[in-house]
Scaffold this active site. Structure first.
Site, PDB file in Angstrom:
ATOM      1  N   HIS A   1       0.717  -1.279   0.123  1.00  0.00           N
ATOM      2  CA  HIS A   1      -0.142   0.170   0.057  1.00  0.00           C
ATOM      3  C   HIS A   1       0.897   1.259  -0.159  1.00  0.00           C
ATOM      4  CE1 HIS A   1       0.886   0.137   4.336  1.00  0.00           C
ATOM      5  NE2 HIS A   1       0.439   1.430   4.396  1.00  0.00           N
TER       6      HIS A   1
HETATM    7  C1  UD1 Z   1      -2.569   5.790   5.570  1.00  0.00           C
HETATM    8  C2  UD1 Z   1      -1.132   6.443   6.356  1.00  0.00           C
HETATM    9  C3  UD1 Z   1      -0.227   5.329   6.284  1.00  0.00           C
HETATM   10  C4  UD1 Z   1      -0.295   4.023   6.716  1.00  0.00           C
HETATM   11  C5  UD1 Z   1      -1.737   3.365   6.017  1.00  0.00           C
HETATM   12  C6  UD1 Z   1      -2.356   2.430   6.854  1.00  0.00           C
HETATM   13  C7  UD1 Z   1      -0.750   8.878   5.905  1.00  0.00           C
HETATM   14  C8  UD1 Z   1       0.197   9.747   5.019  1.00  0.00           C
HETATM   15  N1  UD1 Z   1      -0.513   7.478   5.356  1.00  0.00           N
HETATM   16  O1  UD1 Z   1      -1.854   5.532   4.330  1.00  0.00           O
HETATM   17  O2  UD1 Z   1       1.180   5.562   6.976  1.00  0.00           O
HETATM   18  O3  UD1 Z   1       0.537   3.004   6.998  1.00  0.00           O
HETATM   19  O4  UD1 Z   1      -2.740   4.823   6.612  1.00  0.00           O
HETATM   20  O5  UD1 Z   1      -3.321   1.869   6.339  1.00  0.00           O
HETATM   21  O6  UD1 Z   1      -1.298   9.088   6.664  1.00  0.00           O
HETATM   22  N2  UD1 Z   1      -9.415   4.954   1.094  1.00  0.00           N
HETATM   23  C9  UD1 Z   1     -10.468   4.379   1.176  1.00  0.00           C
HETATM   24  N3  UD1 Z   1     -11.126   4.021   2.268  1.00  0.00           N
HETATM   25  C10 UD1 Z   1     -10.575   4.496   3.552  1.00  0.00           C
HETATM   26  C11 UD1 Z   1      -9.483   5.083   3.466  1.00  0.00           C
HETATM   27  C12 UD1 Z   1      -8.758   5.175   2.218  1.00  0.00           C
HETATM   28  O7  UD1 Z   1     -11.007   3.920  -0.185  1.00  0.00           O
HETATM   29  O8  UD1 Z   1     -11.191   4.288   4.388  1.00  0.00           O
HETATM   30  C13 UD1 Z   1      -8.546   5.066  -0.304  1.00  0.00           C
HETATM   31  C14 UD1 Z   1      -8.823   6.476  -0.925  1.00  0.00           C
HETATM   32  O9  UD1 Z   1      -8.611   6.269  -2.315  1.00  0.00           O
HETATM   33  C15 UD1 Z   1      -7.517   7.204  -0.213  1.00  0.00           C
HETATM   34  C16 UD1 Z   1      -6.516   6.279  -0.413  1.00  0.00           C
HETATM   35  O10 UD1 Z   1      -7.149   4.917   0.218  1.00  0.00           O
HETATM   36  O11 UD1 Z   1      -7.151   8.229  -1.245  1.00  0.00           O
HETATM   37  C17 UD1 Z   1      -5.372   6.453   0.654  1.00  0.00           C
HETATM   38  O12 UD1 Z   1      -5.946   6.817   1.957  1.00  0.00           O
HETATM   39  P1  UD1 Z   1      -5.183   7.545   2.770  1.00  0.00           P
HETATM   40  O13 UD1 Z   1      -5.708   7.490   4.239  1.00  0.00           O
HETATM   41  O14 UD1 Z   1      -4.779   8.884   2.409  1.00  0.00           O
HETATM   42  O15 UD1 Z   1      -3.591   6.900   3.016  1.00  0.00           O
HETATM   43  P2  UD1 Z   1      -3.171   5.413   3.074  1.00  0.00           P
HETATM   44  O16 UD1 Z   1      -2.678   4.713   2.084  1.00  0.00           O
HETATM   45  O17 UD1 Z   1      -4.470   4.557   3.602  1.00  0.00           O
END
Ligand code: UD1
Length: 363
Positions: free
Chosen positions: A207
């Site tokens: 991820h």
């Molecule tokens: C975040 C953390 C990372 C951690 C990870 C654990 C930051 C910068 N990154 O990364 O350190 O290792 O969480 O999982 O804070 N999305 C969904 N549903 C959700 C949440 C996210 O579909 O409930 C999708 C969206 O497309 C979103 C993408 O995942 O844009 C990324 O989510 P985000 O919270 O920005 O970062 P993670 O990659 O989850």
């Protein structure tokens, strides 16, 4: 003492579970603020229900966005929460955007901040987590370090006075759930279709933006997994699914079988059922080490350097650039038989965190 925990992303909920349990046995008031960074049920709700965490007292509902938008939304929303609650401590966890926003909002309101999992460093400035943890450490009042290595990093940055070695709360929860799995208290994990839990298989997650966001790199990594000689259960984070769809990359191909992320007990059980793990997750590297499986990490470095000793964890930043047989040999190697020690503590870190907060509060 009133402690306000700020959480938002999946790994923070895992760390919150033992902390919430430790506070439950005290007279202290523990307020939980969920930023809403993660909102899908399988990244959030299942951790509250599955790990017995009380429902959040406040939900900010910020959702996804660019780093600036997401971090800014948490910052803006926290002012009112902190003004209403006036906690004795704001406790922030790990290294996500919710962490740095929670810490900064508290500092601006002159409220004491404690950082759980302080002092980790990858020294890789491309990682959003590296900015988040450095900034959080430098603005927090109490740095709760999980390891001796983290204590050393903080000392190198002139932060010794605020640093305390607390141990790693993930050990508390991981070992508790491992024991419950062994005692048959959890149903078998829902592995992807095509994975037979009685036959050798590898568990995989992917991820990190550095692995998912460049289409050519993502395609090459997935192909490397697909070419492995054993089935691979790929638990696909929403970011991976979104990027793969965007770039037309098929995740289920060759040896790879895909499913949604698992709840925590399911993940622990899946690691225990697997013959090894391939991942770019920080938490999973450590869980694999604690659960005595071999881990192969698709990253150029790790914050959890203790897992590398004795070959429990091996870094493979570019599996697609390795000879196919070398990559297969590495990913499918058995767990080493070397002694591992307890670099992450003995499973009582959450209690120690409460004591350290009490101690620092008394002054
Ligand atoms: C975040 C953390 C990372 C951690 C990870 C654990 C930051 C910068 N990154 O990364 O350190 O290792 O969480 O999982 O804070 N999305 C969904 N549903 C959700 C949440 C996210 O579909 O409930 C999708 C969206 O497309 C979103 C993408 O995942 O844009 C990324 O989510 P985000 O919270 O920005 O970062 P993670 O990659 O989850």
């Amino acid at each position: 003492m009133k402690v306000l925990s700020v959480v938002g992303a999946r790994p923070q909920l895992v760390k919150l579970a033992p902390i919430a349990a430790a506070f439950a046995g005290t007279d202290h008031q523990h307020v939980i603020v969920h930023t809403g960074q993660h909102y899908d049920a399988d990244l959030s709700d299942v951790f509250f229900s599955g790990l017995g965490i009380p429902d959040p007292d406040v939900h900010l509902g910020v959702g996804s966005g660019s780093h600036g938008v997401q971090t800014g939304a948490v910052l803006a929303a926290m002012d009112k929460v902190l003004a209403d609650e006036r906690p004795d401590w704001v406790l922030v966890y790990g290294d996500t955007n919710s962490t740095v926003a929670g810490a900064l909002s508290a500092v601006k309101m002159h409220l004491p901040v404690a950082h759980l999992e302080a002092g980790l460093r990858s020294f890789n400035r491309r990682m959003p987590e590296e900015h988040n943890r450095v900034l959080t450490d430098h603005c927090a009042d109490l740095l709760l370090a999980p390891t001796e290595e983290a204590v050393r990093h903080l000392a190198n940055e002139g932060l010794s006075e605020r640093t305390r070695l607390a141990g790693d709360v993930m050990v508390d929860i991981c070992l508790r759930i491992r024991d419950a799995v062994l005692a048959g208290e959890h149903p078998a994990p829902a592995l992807p279709e095509g994975i037979d839990p009685d036959e050798p298989f590898l568990l995989a997650t992917l991820h990190r933006p550095d692995n998912t966001d460049d289409p050519a790199r993502l395609a090459a990594i997935v192909e490397s997994l697909a070419a492995l000689p054993v089935p691979v259960a790929l638990l696909a984070h929403p970011r991976l699914v979104a990027r793969a769809e965007e770039h037309g990359i098929k995740l289920t191909q060759g040896s790879v079988h895909t499913s949604r992320p698992l709840p925590y007990a399911g993940l622990v059980a899946a690691v225990m059922a697997s013959s090894g793990v391939v991942t770019d997750s920080g938490g999973l590297q450590k869980e694999t080490f604690l659960l005595e499986r071999a881990c192969t990490t698709i990253r150029p470095e790790t914050e959890w350097v203790e897992t590398l000793e004795g070959g429990w964890n091996v870094l493979a930043p570019n599996p697609h650039e390795m000879a196919a047989d070398e990559w297969a040999k590495l990913a499918t190697r058995p767990a080493p038989s070397t002694e591992r020690g307890t670099p992450y503590g003995d499973g009582t870190a959450a209690r120690r965190v409460v004591e350290l907060l009490e101690e620092a509060h008394r002054g």
